[in-house]
Design a protein around this motif. Structure first.
Motif, short mmCIF file in Angstrom:
data_model
loop_
_atom_site.label_atom_id
_atom_site.label_comp_id
_atom_site.label_asym_id
_atom_site.label_seq_id
_atom_site.Cartn_x
_atom_site.Cartn_y
_atom_site.Cartn_z
N VAL A 58 0.75 -1.26 -0.14
CA VAL A 58 0.11 -0.21 -0.03
C VAL A 58 0.98 1.32 0.02
CG1 VAL A 58 -1.68 1.31 1.59
CG2 VAL A 58 -2.14 -0.97 1.02
N ALA A 59 1.89 1.36 0.74
CA ALA A 59 2.70 2.48 0.94
C ALA A 59 3.41 2.74 -0.33
CB ALA A 59 3.49 2.17 1.98
N GLU A 60 3.78 1.71 -1.09
CA GLU A 60 4.69 2.12 -2.22
C GLU A 60 3.85 2.24 -3.69
OE1 GLU A 60 7.51 -1.33 -2.33
OE2 GLU A 60 8.63 -0.51 -0.49
N GLY A 61 2.39 1.73 -3.29
CA GLY A 61 1.59 1.79 -4.53
C GLY A 61 1.81 0.71 -5.53
N ARG A 62 2.20 -0.30 -5.03
CA ARG A 62 2.34 -1.57 -5.87
C ARG A 62 0.96 -2.04 -6.20
NH1 ARG A 62 7.46 -5.14 -3.75
NH2 ARG A 62 6.86 -6.34 -5.71
N PRO A 63 1.05 -2.89 -7.33
CA PRO A 63 -0.03 -3.43 -8.08
C PRO A 63 -0.21 -4.80 -7.21
CG PRO A 63 1.84 -3.51 -9.58
CD PRO A 63 2.23 -2.69 -8.63
N PRO A 64 -1.60 -5.24 -6.99
CA PRO A 64 -1.49 -6.56 -6.31
C PRO A 64 -1.07 -7.65 -7.07
CG PRO A 64 -3.69 -5.65 -7.43
CD PRO A 64 -2.77 -4.61 -7.40
N GLY A 65 -0.40 -8.49 -6.46
CA GLY A 65 0.07 -9.98 -6.89
C GLY A 65 1.40 -9.61 -7.73
N SER A 66 2.04 -8.60 -7.55
CA SER A 66 3.35 -8.28 -8.32
C SER A 66 4.60 -8.82 -7.67
CB SER A 66 3.56 -6.78 -8.46
OG SER A 66 3.59 -6.00 -7.13
N LEU A 67 4.51 -9.45 -6.34
CA LEU A 67 5.83 -10.32 -6.00
C LEU A 67 5.76 -11.63 -6.48
CD1 LEU A 67 8.38 -10.19 -4.10
CD2 LEU A 67 6.68 -11.02 -2.13
N PRO A 68 6.93 -12.29 -7.07
CA PRO A 68 6.76 -13.73 -7.68
C PRO A 68 6.47 -14.65 -6.64
CG PRO A 68 8.39 -12.48 -8.81
CD PRO A 68 7.80 -11.59 -7.68
N LEU A 69 5.49 -15.40 -6.62
CA LEU A 69 5.33 -16.50 -5.63
C LEU A 69 6.41 -17.23 -5.09
CD1 LEU A 69 2.79 -17.46 -4.38
CD2 LEU A 69 2.38 -19.17 -6.02
N THR A 70 7.28 -17.59 -5.87
CA THR A 70 8.70 -18.06 -5.29
C THR A 70 9.27 -17.24 -4.48
OG1 THR A 70 9.67 -17.44 -7.49
CG2 THR A 70 8.94 -19.92 -7.52
N GLU A 71 9.57 -15.90 -4.78
CA GLU A 71 10.17 -14.93 -3.75
C GLU A 71 9.39 -14.88 -2.46
OE1 GLU A 71 11.27 -11.33 -5.33
OE2 GLU A 71 11.91 -12.33 -7.41
N LEU A 72 8.05 -14.90 -2.71
CA LEU A 72 7.22 -15.05 -1.22
C LEU A 72 7.43 -16.12 -0.45
CD1 LEU A 72 5.11 -13.69 0.54
CD2 LEU A 72 3.21 -14.88 -0.80
N ALA A 73 7.41 -17.39 -1.25
CA ALA A 73 7.61 -18.66 -0.53
C ALA A 73 9.04 -18.64 0.21
CB ALA A 73 7.81 -19.70 -1.55
N GLU A 74 10.08 -18.02 -0.40
CA GLU A 74 11.60 -17.95 0.24
C GLU A 74 11.31 -17.01 1.55
OE1 GLU A 74 14.00 -16.39 -2.48
OE2 GLU A 74 14.30 -18.14 -3.68
N LEU A 75 10.52 -15.81 1.33
CA LEU A 75 10.27 -14.86 2.50
C LEU A 75 9.64 -15.80 3.74
CD1 LEU A 75 9.23 -11.70 0.64
CD2 LEU A 75 11.48 -12.35 1.80
N VAL A 76 8.62 -16.40 3.35
CA VAL A 76 7.70 -17.43 4.40
C VAL A 76 8.55 -18.33 4.99
CG1 VAL A 76 6.04 -18.86 4.69
CG2 VAL A 76 5.46 -16.91 3.33
#
Length: 339
Positions: A314-332
């Motif tokens: 929200v703060a950066e105004g990024r569009p929804p869904g724009s972080l690759p899922l594999t990168e999110l999995a690594e963060l999780v």
């Protein structure tokens, strides 16, 4: 009863539209271009059974509406982050023919995700009701709302807050049942809303990543957040409806159907980012589990991560869904290891 739908977006517009179609008196409360379009053209409600143009009165707020009527019902459909401001706006509105204000006489129905809204309402209003929303719907264009399920548009479980059933909620349930919804009236509505809260933990993942990129991976990530949620609720002794009970109620009553010209994009949090509203409800979904976990000493690193990432988007105004899922999995994975 006259239903004043405060927040005539996806959920509010669908509820208000269907109530109006069934002959119930409705007023829609909206803002900006959406309000302008509603006033000029009416509500355009898209459903699997066709497109409906509905001339429903629309206002910006209580100043434009004037005095409330004794038979009015306020239905809150705003996001949880907007609830406190809305409640203050309406609490002091006078009721016609009574030496009292809305806070003393008028029922408030919280048709919202999360579990904090009812508590906030009870601080200001005497008569508060919870409504558990299972209503796949979408609002991305001013004046237009799409409700995607059939044969019923949704299941709206209602009850008095914190518990119980009274004549008012029975009438609300009956009116909703006449308006293309299943509307079970229950004495434990918050148990249903806590069950929905667990389901809504997936909202933050939709905000951050495209879950269709790898549905199996996405399911595992969401399940990690929901597992934290179940452990936190159990530690706090908070009862909640499980998936089997929910499926038994939903089965055959609301099936998703495509609507030409209105493809389903994502849930309520996804839509907030897609419309660029400048806020998202994750603090009251993932953040609710984080709060309960911290209070009970239950680690909730996945939900805390998703809360932070949603705020960052929200703060950066990024569009929804724009972080690759594999990168999110690594963060999780890192969050779980550190948490």
């Amino acid at each position: 009863m006259r239903y004043i739908i405060i927040g005539a977006g996806a959920v509010g517009g669908s509820i208000g539209g269907r109530l109006a179609q069934a002959g119930h008196e409705v007023v829609l409360v909206a803002r900006g271009a959406h309000l302008d379009t509603l006033k000029r053209d009416g509500l355009r409600l898209l459903t699997p059974d066709g497109e409906h143009r509905l001339a429903i009165p629309a206002v910006a707020g209580p100043a434009e509406l004037g005095e409330l009527r004794p038979d009015d019902v306020l239905v809150l459909c705003v996001k949880s982050q907007d609830t406190a401001d809305v409640l203050r706006q309406w609490a002091g509105v006078p009721v016609a023919g009574a030496n009292a204000s809305a806070s003393e006489l008028i029922p408030v129905v919280c048709a919202q995700n999360g579990v904090e809204n009812e508590r906030a309402a009870l601080r200001l209003f005497q008569h508060v009701y919870g409504l558990c929303v299972w209503l796949p719907s979408q609002h991305l264009e001013p004046g237009v709302v799409a409700a995607h399920c059939t044969p019923r548009s949704g299941i709206l479980t209602v009850g008095r807050f914190p518990d119980g059933i009274d004549d008012c909620v029975k009438q609300i349930g009956q009116d909703l049942a006449e308006s293309s919804f299943d509307a079970p009236v229950v004495d434990d509505v918050m148990r249903w809303k806590y069950g929905k809260l667990l389901n809504n933990l997936g909202n933050a993942f939709e905000v951050v990543s495209d879950l269709t990129a790898d549905e199996d991976l996405a399911e595992r990530l969401v399940e990690a957040a929901q597992d934290e949620g179940r452990r936190a609720l159990n530690a706090a002794g908070i009862p909640f409806v499980g998936p089997a009970e929910r499926r038994a109620v939903q089965g055959g009553r609301m099936d998703f159907a495509e609507i030409p010209g209105a493809p389903r994009g994502g849930g309520s949090s996804w839509q907030s980012l897609a419309r660029g509203t400048g806020s998202v409800e994750t603090d009251y979904l993932s953040g609710e589990i984080v709060l309960i976990g911290r209070a009970r000493g239950v680690p909730t690193p996945v939900n805390a991560l998703m809360q932070r990432l949603s705020a960052q988007f929200v703060a950066e105004g990024r569009p929804p869904g724009s972080l690759p899922l594999t990168e999110l999995a690594e963060l999780v994975e890192r969050a779980q290891q550190a948490g």
